[in-house]
Enzyme design. Structure first.
Site, PDB file in Angstrom:
ATOM      1  N   HIS A 267      -1.707  -8.078  -3.589  1.00 44.04           N
ATOM      2  CA  HIS A 267      -1.050  -8.346  -4.800  1.00 44.04           C
ATOM      3  C   HIS A 267       0.345  -8.612  -4.906  1.00 44.04           C
ATOM      4  O   HIS A 267       0.990  -8.580  -3.956  1.00 44.04           O
ATOM      5  CB  HIS A 267      -1.469  -7.095  -5.667  1.00 44.04           C
ATOM      6  CG  HIS A 267      -0.730  -5.949  -5.135  1.00 44.04           C
ATOM      7  ND1 HIS A 267      -0.761  -5.268  -3.976  1.00 44.04           N
ATOM      8  CD2 HIS A 267       0.152  -4.933  -5.880  1.00 44.04           C
ATOM      9  CE1 HIS A 267      -0.096  -4.119  -3.972  1.00 44.04           C
ATOM     10  NE2 HIS A 267       0.677  -3.924  -5.134  1.00 44.04           N
TER      11      HIS A 267
ATOM     12  N   HIS B  65      -5.290  -1.492 -10.142  1.00 44.62           N
ATOM     13  CA  HIS B  65      -3.973  -1.242  -9.947  1.00 44.62           C
ATOM     14  C   HIS B  65      -3.324  -1.819 -11.160  1.00 44.62           C
ATOM     15  O   HIS B  65      -4.235  -2.154 -11.908  1.00 44.62           O
ATOM     16  CB  HIS B  65      -3.404  -2.093  -8.434  1.00 44.62           C
ATOM     17  CG  HIS B  65      -1.986  -1.610  -8.137  1.00 44.62           C
ATOM     18  ND1 HIS B  65      -1.542  -0.276  -8.247  1.00 44.62           N
ATOM     19  CD2 HIS B  65      -0.928  -2.157  -7.824  1.00 44.62           C
ATOM     20  CE1 HIS B  65      -0.397  -0.213  -7.786  1.00 44.62           C
ATOM     21  NE2 HIS B  65       0.227  -1.375  -7.542  1.00 44.62           N
TER      22      HIS B  65
ATOM     23  N   ASP C  35      -2.945  -1.678  -3.205  1.00 45.41           N
ATOM     24  CA  ASP C  35      -2.534  -0.347  -3.950  1.00 45.41           C
ATOM     25  C   ASP C  35      -3.695  -0.317  -4.743  1.00 45.41           C
ATOM     26  O   ASP C  35      -4.095  -1.259  -5.623  1.00 45.41           O
ATOM     27  CB  ASP C  35      -1.072  -0.645  -4.560  1.00 45.41           C
ATOM     28  CG  ASP C  35      -0.082  -0.631  -3.607  1.00 45.41           C
ATOM     29  OD1 ASP C  35      -0.185  -0.619  -2.376  1.00 45.41           O
ATOM     30  OD2 ASP C  35       0.972  -0.885  -4.428  1.00 45.41           O
TER      31      ASP C  35
ATOM     32  N   HIS D 224       3.023  -7.300  -6.018  1.00 43.06           N
ATOM     33  CA  HIS D 224       4.233  -6.512  -6.091  1.00 43.06           C
ATOM     34  C   HIS D 224       5.182  -6.508  -4.745  1.00 43.06           C
ATOM     35  O   HIS D 224       4.600  -6.741  -3.784  1.00 43.06           O
ATOM     36  CB  HIS D 224       3.814  -5.002  -6.186  1.00 43.06           C
ATOM     37  CG  HIS D 224       3.502  -4.487  -7.412  1.00 43.06           C
ATOM     38  ND1 HIS D 224       2.537  -3.393  -7.835  1.00 43.06           N
ATOM     39  CD2 HIS D 224       3.842  -5.020  -8.727  1.00 43.06           C
ATOM     40  CE1 HIS D 224       2.429  -3.337  -9.031  1.00 43.06           C
ATOM     41  NE2 HIS D 224       3.015  -4.211  -9.579  1.00 43.06           N
TER      42      HIS D 224
ATOM     43  N   ASP E 268       6.782  -4.946  -2.588  1.00 45.08           N
ATOM     44  CA  ASP E 268       6.731  -4.373  -1.306  1.00 45.08           C
ATOM     45  C   ASP E 268       5.464  -5.007  -0.569  1.00 45.08           C
ATOM     46  O   ASP E 268       5.472  -4.506   0.480  1.00 45.08           O
ATOM     47  CB  ASP E 268       6.474  -2.959  -1.581  1.00 45.08           C
ATOM     48  CG  ASP E 268       5.672  -2.366  -2.499  1.00 45.08           C
ATOM     49  OD1 ASP E 268       5.153  -2.892  -3.535  1.00 45.08           O
ATOM     50  OD2 ASP E 268       4.966  -1.343  -2.375  1.00 45.08           O
ATOM     51  N   HIS E 269       4.753  -5.869  -1.201  1.00 46.50           N
ATOM     52  CA  HIS E 269       3.652  -6.635  -0.347  1.00 46.50           C
ATOM     53  C   HIS E 269       3.678  -8.097  -0.204  1.00 46.50           C
ATOM     54  O   HIS E 269       2.941  -8.555   0.649  1.00 46.50           O
ATOM     55  CB  HIS E 269       2.441  -6.327  -1.296  1.00 46.50           C
ATOM     56  CG  HIS E 269       1.914  -4.664  -1.362  1.00 46.50           C
ATOM     57  ND1 HIS E 269       1.367  -3.949  -0.572  1.00 46.50           N
ATOM     58  CD2 HIS E 269       2.579  -3.895  -2.258  1.00 46.50           C
ATOM     59  CE1 HIS E 269       1.219  -2.815  -0.869  1.00 46.50           C
ATOM     60  NE2 HIS E 269       1.973  -2.668  -2.004  1.00 46.50           N
TER      61      HIS E 269
END
Ligand SMILES: [Zn+2]
Ligand SMILES: [Zn+2]
Length: 306
Positions: A62, A142, A212, A64, A66-67
């Protein structure tokens, strides 16, 4: 035949001094699949001696940061190294909009093609398939659209019984057909069926990646019985209400999911930086599912043939 996972990052959204954001490398029969690509992924690849040129398929769960914030760095380094093989990116279609301005800036020099494969966040889909392996994406839940991924070996044909090959003097030209289901009539006119002549193949190995997400029951059937499940465990049970509000899971919930899905082993990660020690995550998940391990930077988890 290899089937091993190396964790490059076990942290969550906020940076810490001892953890990197999410990135996993799965080596299946020498195909290197990069799953999520948080900031610093290329540094971790170097640190753990994984050759960047071997990464040709990147799966982004996804959008976000941090990914996927490590992706443009990886693309740029690929270019600097003169790697010419295509790079396949499986992600939300918006990734193209996000990356294109930066890629266009490099374009004069970009020595390889980037092929975008948009994910479907409403349905399960086979997104990669070759002779030995397939990859399936499936929806999770999520705060923004997210997919999990299941990496699965294809079922191989049964093996021939070596003792009977020589005993019955089975010619090479007949062996493939026997593997595929035929029987064999020997010199004396005696018929031997497929089951007698073969040994069942090993069970296909599989790795399911779920981050997540809140605990999401519909996904269980996709990865039921998986050899290894990675499930996010951002929080511990003391933060269960907050976990639900932010569409994350607790370590206990990850353990429950693993037990309900009948997987063989569970790996937990995506740990929030608000806990001083990681011990509580493992203790909590193991109460529900004893075969739980903690994702750690640089650690490799091998899945053996059974
Ligand atoms: Zn995250
Ligand atoms: Zn997220």
């Amino acid at each position: 035949m290899s089937f091993k996972l190396t964790v490059l990052g076990s942290g969550s959204a906020l940076p810490t001094s001892d953890k990197y954001p999410t990135a996993h490398v799965l080596n299946v029969h020498e195909r290197f699949f990069l799953i999520d690509c948080g900031e610093g992924t290329q540094i971790q690849l170097r640190k753990y001696h994984i050759n960047i040129s071997k990464i040709r398929h990147v799966f982004i769960s996804h959008l976000h940061g941090d990914h996927f914030y490590g992706l443009i760095g990886l693309i740029s380094t690929r270019n600097l190294l003169g790697i010419s093989s295509d790079l396949h990116i499986y992600a939300h279609s918006d990734i193209k909009t996000l990356l294109d301005p930066q890629i266009n800036f490099l374009k004069g020099d970009l020595g390889f093609k980037i092929l975008f494969h948009p994910l479907n966040f409403k349905a399960t889909q086979i997104i990669y398939s070759d002779k030995k392996v397939e990859v399936i994406s499936f929806p999770l839940r999520h705060s923004i659209p997210v997919c999990g991924f299941l990496f699965r070996e294809k079922q191989s044909l049964p093996n021939l019984r070596k003792d009977l090959i020589s005993q019955l003097d089975i010619p090479i030209r007949c062996r493939q057909a026997i593997k595929e289901g035929s029987g064999f009539t020997d010199d004396k006119g005696c018929f031997h069926d497929h089951a007698e002549l073969t040994i069942p193949p090993p069970s296909p190995r599989s790795y399911a990646f779920c981050t997540d997400t809140t605990p999401f029951m519909p996904a269980l059937e996709i990865f039921r019985g998986a050899s290894l499940l990675y499930h996010e465990a951002t929080f511990q049970s003391d933060m269960e209400i907050w976990a639900a509000k932010t569409f994350h899971s607790t370590a206990q919930q990850a353990g429950i999911i693993a037990r309900m899905a009948g997987v063989k082993q569970l790996l937990i990660g995506h740990f929030s930086n608000r806990y001083e020690s990681d011990e509580g995550f493992l203790t909590e998940a193991r109460r529900e599912f004893p075969e739980t391990y903690q994702a750690r930077e640089g650690k490799t988890y091998k899945i053996e043939i059974k």
